[in-house]
Design a protein around this motif. Structure first.
Motif, short mmCIF file in Angstrom:
data_model
loop_
_atom_site.label_atom_id
_atom_site.label_comp_id
_atom_site.label_asym_id
_atom_site.label_seq_id
_atom_site.Cartn_x
_atom_site.Cartn_y
_atom_site.Cartn_z
N MET A 1 0.83 -1.21 0.00
CA MET A 1 0.00 0.00 0.00
C MET A 1 0.87 1.26 0.00
SD MET A 1 -3.01 -0.97 -0.43
CE MET A 1 -3.82 0.58 -0.23
N LEU A 2 1.97 1.21 0.72
CA LEU A 2 2.88 2.35 0.74
C LEU A 2 3.55 2.52 -0.63
CD1 LEU A 2 4.17 4.67 2.25
CD2 LEU A 2 5.82 3.07 3.22
N LEU A 3 3.92 1.42 -1.26
CA LEU A 3 4.47 1.49 -2.61
C LEU A 3 3.49 2.14 -3.58
CD1 LEU A 3 6.08 -2.04 -3.04
CD2 LEU A 3 7.29 0.14 -3.03
N LYS A 4 2.25 1.71 -3.49
CA LYS A 4 1.21 2.25 -4.36
C LYS A 4 1.01 3.75 -4.10
CE LYS A 4 -3.60 1.54 -5.68
NZ LYS A 4 -4.79 0.71 -5.49
N SER A 5 1.00 4.11 -2.83
CA SER A 5 0.80 5.50 -2.46
C SER A 5 1.94 6.39 -2.98
CB SER A 5 0.71 5.61 -0.93
OG SER A 5 0.70 6.94 -0.52
N ILE A 6 3.16 5.93 -2.84
CA ILE A 6 4.31 6.70 -3.31
C ILE A 6 4.26 6.84 -4.83
CG2 ILE A 6 6.82 6.59 -3.63
CD1 ILE A 6 6.97 5.51 -0.75
N ASN A 7 4.02 5.75 -5.52
CA ASN A 7 3.93 5.78 -6.98
C ASN A 7 2.84 6.76 -7.43
OD1 ASN A 7 4.66 4.90 -9.60
ND2 ASN A 7 2.98 3.45 -9.61
#
Length: 141
Positions: A94-100
């Motif tokens: 979820m953090l990866l998705k948010s950063i992207n």
């Protein structure tokens, strides 16, 4: 280095926020903060930079994209390297998705330089961490 980051995390977050709002403009301080974060991310063994702390620093770091368009080329490269090192530490999808997504939101800017820098950051992240980000791609679904 990372144990000392526990004392610096909050001041670094506040410093980056002050640059994003335009309250600060000291290039030497900005370079020092971004370089220190990059080295800390790169040297982490997973003990300090857990996803909860990465969440705290990710958004202020991403919001440096508009700051960098007014800075020398070295600053743009420093920010890109810091984002790549940040993503290396992340384990939460979820953090990866948010950063992207946060980086890609900068491509909606009216300023062409900001759009280009956001796309350059995104490209560099995909080159470095494509395997991690592939799960966020609509192609898989």
């Amino acid at each position: 280095m990372n144990p000392y980051m526990s004392f610096l995390l909050t001041p670094f977050v506040e410093t980056l926020k002050s640059y994003a709002t335009g309250a600060s403009d000291n290039q030497i301080l900005w370079d020092g903060v971004v370089e220190t974060l990059t080295k800390s991310f790169s040297c982490d063994d997973g003990a300090f930079w857990r996803d909860d702390r990465l969440r705290q620093i990710a958004s202020p770091l991403i919001h440096q994209i508009p700051v960098c368009i007014k800075s020398p080329t070295e600053s743009k490269s420093a920010l890109q390297n810091s984002l790549v090192a940040l993503m290396e530490c992340i384990t939460d999808d979820m953090l990866l998705k948010s950063i992207n997504l946060d980086i890609l939101m900068h491509t909606r800017s009216e300023d062409v330089r900001q759009r280009i820098l956001a796309l350059t950051c995104s490209t560099k992240l995909w080159h470095a961490h494509g395997g991690k980000l592939l799960g966020q791609s609509p192609i898989d679904r």
